[in-house]
Design an enzyme around this catalytic site. Structure first.
Site, mmCIF file in Angstrom:
data_model
loop_
_atom_site.group_PDB
_atom_site.id
_atom_site.type_symbol
_atom_site.label_atom_id
_atom_site.label_comp_id
_atom_site.label_asym_id
_atom_site.label_seq_id
_atom_site.Cartn_x
_atom_site.Cartn_y
_atom_site.Cartn_z
ATOM 1 N N HIS A 295 -2.061 41.278 5.576
ATOM 2 C CA HIS A 295 -2.683 41.104 6.771
ATOM 3 C C HIS A 295 -3.181 42.092 7.767
ATOM 4 O O HIS A 295 -2.400 43.407 7.604
ATOM 5 C CB HIS A 295 -1.799 40.157 7.731
ATOM 6 C CG HIS A 295 -1.168 38.779 7.376
ATOM 7 N ND1 HIS A 295 0.114 38.925 6.282
ATOM 8 C CD2 HIS A 295 -1.377 37.710 7.456
ATOM 9 C CE1 HIS A 295 0.375 37.703 6.109
ATOM 10 N NE2 HIS A 295 -0.696 36.885 6.677
ATOM 11 N N GLU B 254 -4.554 28.278 2.898
ATOM 12 C CA GLU B 254 -3.072 28.210 2.444
ATOM 13 C C GLU B 254 -2.666 26.926 3.160
ATOM 14 O O GLU B 254 -2.524 27.112 4.537
ATOM 15 C CB GLU B 254 -2.359 29.419 2.672
ATOM 16 C CG GLU B 254 -1.029 29.174 2.243
ATOM 17 C CD GLU B 254 -0.122 30.667 2.239
ATOM 18 O OE1 GLU B 254 0.908 30.635 2.382
ATOM 19 O OE2 GLU B 254 -0.824 31.488 1.822
ATOM 20 N N ASP C 43 -0.320 43.727 9.395
ATOM 21 C CA ASP C 43 0.578 44.404 8.751
ATOM 22 C C ASP C 43 0.438 45.970 8.361
ATOM 23 O O ASP C 43 1.297 46.806 8.193
ATOM 24 C CB ASP C 43 0.572 43.936 7.205
ATOM 25 C CG ASP C 43 1.043 42.497 7.087
ATOM 26 O OD1 ASP C 43 1.631 41.971 8.058
ATOM 27 O OD2 ASP C 43 0.147 41.944 6.305
ATOM 28 N N HIS D 154 6.125 26.211 1.029
ATOM 29 C CA HIS D 154 5.382 25.442 1.740
ATOM 30 C C HIS D 154 5.205 23.955 1.189
ATOM 31 O O HIS D 154 5.351 23.031 1.654
ATOM 32 C CB HIS D 154 4.006 25.816 1.982
ATOM 33 C CG HIS D 154 3.941 27.074 2.665
ATOM 34 N ND1 HIS D 154 2.726 27.713 3.078
ATOM 35 C CD2 HIS D 154 4.966 27.830 3.475
ATOM 36 C CE1 HIS D 154 2.893 28.972 3.642
ATOM 37 N NE2 HIS D 154 4.317 29.003 3.902
ATOM 38 N N ASP E 74 5.081 36.072 -2.166
ATOM 39 C CA ASP E 74 5.330 36.053 -0.763
ATOM 40 C C ASP E 74 6.833 35.809 -0.338
ATOM 41 O O ASP E 74 7.275 34.749 0.117
ATOM 42 C CB ASP E 74 4.610 34.780 -0.297
ATOM 43 C CG ASP E 74 4.325 34.782 1.466
ATOM 44 O OD1 ASP E 74 5.009 35.576 1.988
ATOM 45 O OD2 ASP E 74 3.717 33.889 1.735
ATOM 46 N N ASP F 260 11.734 31.786 2.148
ATOM 47 C CA ASP F 260 10.845 33.046 1.392
ATOM 48 C C ASP F 260 11.495 34.045 0.674
ATOM 49 O O ASP F 260 11.554 35.101 0.484
ATOM 50 C CB ASP F 260 10.159 33.915 2.453
ATOM 51 C CG ASP F 260 8.807 33.269 3.003
ATOM 52 O OD1 ASP F 260 8.160 32.180 2.511
ATOM 53 O OD2 ASP F 260 8.425 33.477 4.277
ATOM 54 N N ASP G 28 11.651 27.722 5.694
ATOM 55 C CA ASP G 28 10.967 28.431 4.732
ATOM 56 C C ASP G 28 11.551 29.961 4.773
ATOM 57 O O ASP G 28 11.311 30.892 5.294
ATOM 58 C CB ASP G 28 9.396 28.685 5.200
ATOM 59 C CG ASP G 28 8.478 29.234 4.148
ATOM 60 O OD1 ASP G 28 9.129 29.569 2.929
ATOM 61 O OD2 ASP G 28 7.314 29.403 4.221
ATOM 62 N N GLU H 239 1.818 27.788 -1.890
ATOM 63 C CA GLU H 239 2.979 28.602 -1.751
ATOM 64 C C GLU H 239 4.007 27.453 -2.349
ATOM 65 O O GLU H 239 3.964 26.302 -1.693
ATOM 66 C CB GLU H 239 3.196 29.123 -0.389
ATOM 67 C CG GLU H 239 4.519 29.844 -0.588
ATOM 68 C CD GLU H 239 4.971 30.233 0.897
ATOM 69 O OE1 GLU H 239 6.147 29.957 1.332
ATOM 70 O OE2 GLU H 239 4.151 31.052 1.433
ATOM 71 N N ASP I 60 1.371 31.645 -3.949
ATOM 72 C CA ASP I 60 2.246 32.535 -3.401
ATOM 73 C C ASP I 60 3.681 32.121 -4.245
ATOM 74 O O ASP I 60 4.041 30.858 -4.056
ATOM 75 C CB ASP I 60 2.352 32.508 -1.963
ATOM 76 C CG ASP I 60 1.521 33.165 -1.279
ATOM 77 O OD1 ASP I 60 0.607 33.980 -1.872
ATOM 78 O OD2 ASP I 60 1.503 32.827 -0.005
#
Length: 433
Positions: free
Chosen positions: A99, A230, A102, A269, A337, A307, A305, A266, A294
């Site tokens: 992103h 996404e 980031d 998700h 991710d 991750d 979530d 993902e 992802d």
């Protein structure tokens, strides 16, 4: 060179018997699976945000990581980039994703954000000249800053819509300049908390106009990569407009974008939406919109979530079975991710988290490929629907109720249930994982 990963060697494939923690046991980039190199099947990407920007917080506690590049200057952003490309090299990672927020410090206004992004993109481009790592996709962070608390494209404030559109334009330019293979839109706050202050129709029209502009700009600048959306359910908004593959596809059809946009799906998700990962992948493939994935997992004892890096080979194999059955990735790939646990503070944790996940994915890919090559599952599926291959049964799909009733009476059709043989097929699956 920085000293962040001092003492950590480049990882290489050593086979399943090795005791070396800094080696791949199953991920052999050059191993041929179904006629293609494993690296070209999996197309691994490192997520810049979780690996280098995340500070180790969670909903109940703040920062636990203390990285030397944390801060809001361009010098620190460049140090972060130096460390990132060193990690890409250690892992032999073919791709990364980012992103805008980031990679560049937040500026005082839009113009400063753009200058910062352009400067770091030039820095990336120089580093990529001596690196094998390419850009899988770029995206814009339209959810963290407080200006996005009521959404970006769907925001009731037109100034936020304008800021968001301008930001996406700069991020598409950055992705294009770096040779990115896709551009992703994640509507992290495109949703609502209550209908008491929400106009669903207006917000959908705004989102449709926004995505249409993205597609138009892609063609204007000659970007050859895919535009990916996404899906994300519930978190953080209670009602997300991009809830799952089916919801997003309905949105694309509504605005005539189903042939222009694909999905970045993902695992975490999919679970939050009440689906399995393989369901979402299979549905996207059947609709012709499977783009990229992802790869992560949730903690099934938590309702949010988390991750985490994947560690469940049978789950991963189910995902890659759907990817392979759909013909494999084209411009997409496997983006991790995933983030370290907030107690995993060391540099080696960052390397080993990715290395273990890459091995899990390699095992899953090989299991999925072996089952596809065996053909038993597809043969059983074909046999279950074989009756529909008969001309008289195909004809029903373009017939009418009265004609079908007449046929049932004339032929004395009186069906008996037929076993779905689920347990037999589960046993077959488990022979390969």
């Amino acid at each position: 060179m920085t000293d962040f990963f001092a003492g950590i060697p480049k990882l290489a494939y050593e086979g399943p018997e090795t005791d070396n923690p800094f080696a791949y046991r199953h991920y052999n980039p050059d191993e041929v699976v179904m006629g293609k190199r494993m690296e070209d099947h999996l197309r691994f990407a490192i997520a810049y945000w979780h690996s280098f920007a995340w500070e180790g917080g969670d909903p109940f506690g703040g920062q636990t990581f203390d990285r030397p590049w944390f801060g809001s200057t361009m010098d620190l952003a460049k140090l972060k980039a130096d460390v990132a490309f060193e990690m890409f090299d250690i892992l032999g990672a073919p791709f990364f994703c980012f992103h805008d927020a980031d990679v560049r410090p937040e500026g005082a206004d839009f113009a400063e954000n753009t200058r910062n992004l352009e400067e770091i993109v030039d820095y990336f481009a120089a580093k990529m000249e001596s690196s094998k790592t390419r850009l899988l996709w770029g995206t814009a962070n339209l959810f963290t800053n407080r200006r996005f608390m009521s959404g970006a494209a769907t925001n009731p404030d037109p100034d936020v819509f304008a800021w968001s559109a301008a930001t996406v334009k700069t991020c598409m330019d950055a992705t294009h300049k770096l040779g990115g293979e896709n551009y992703v839109l994640w509507g992290g706050r495109e949703g609502y908390e209550t209908l008491l202050n929400t106009d669903l129709t207006r917000e959908a029209e705004q989102a449709g106009a926004f995505l249409s502009m993205v597609v138009d700009y892609k063609h204007k600048i000659g970007f050859k990569g895919a535009i990916l959306v996404e899906p994300k359910p519930q978190e953080p908004s209670k009602h997300q407009y991009d809830y799952d593959v089916a919801t997003v596809y309905g949105f694309l059809k509504r605005f005539g974008l189903e042939n222009e946009v694909k999905m970045n799906i993902e695992q975490g998700h999919a679970i939050l939406a009440g689906h399995s990962f393989e369901h979402e992948l299979s549905l996207a493939a059947s609709l012709g919109i499977l783009g990229s994935i992802d790869m992560n997992r949730n903690d099934y004892q938590s309702g949010w979530d988390t991750d985490q890096f994947p560690d469940n080979v049978p789950e991963v194999a189910r995902a890659y079975y759907e990817v392979l059955k759909a013909g494999g990735f084209t411009s997409g790939g496997t983006n991790f991710d995933a983030k370290l646990r907030r107690q995993s503070l060391d540099a080696e944790d960052l390397i080993l988290g990715h290395a273990g996940a890459m091995d899990v994915c390699a095992r899953g890919l090989k299991a999925a490929a072996a089952l596809l090559e065996h053909g038993g599952l597809e043969e059983a599926r074909s046999a279950r629907y074989a009756g529909w291959d008969k001309p008289e049964n195909k004809a029903m799909l373009s017939s009418d109720l009265a004609s079908i009733e007449a046929r049932v009476k004339a032929e004395g059709i009186n069906p008996e249930p037929v076993s779905g043989r689920q347990e037999r097929l589960e046993n077959l699956w488990n022979r390969f994982v």
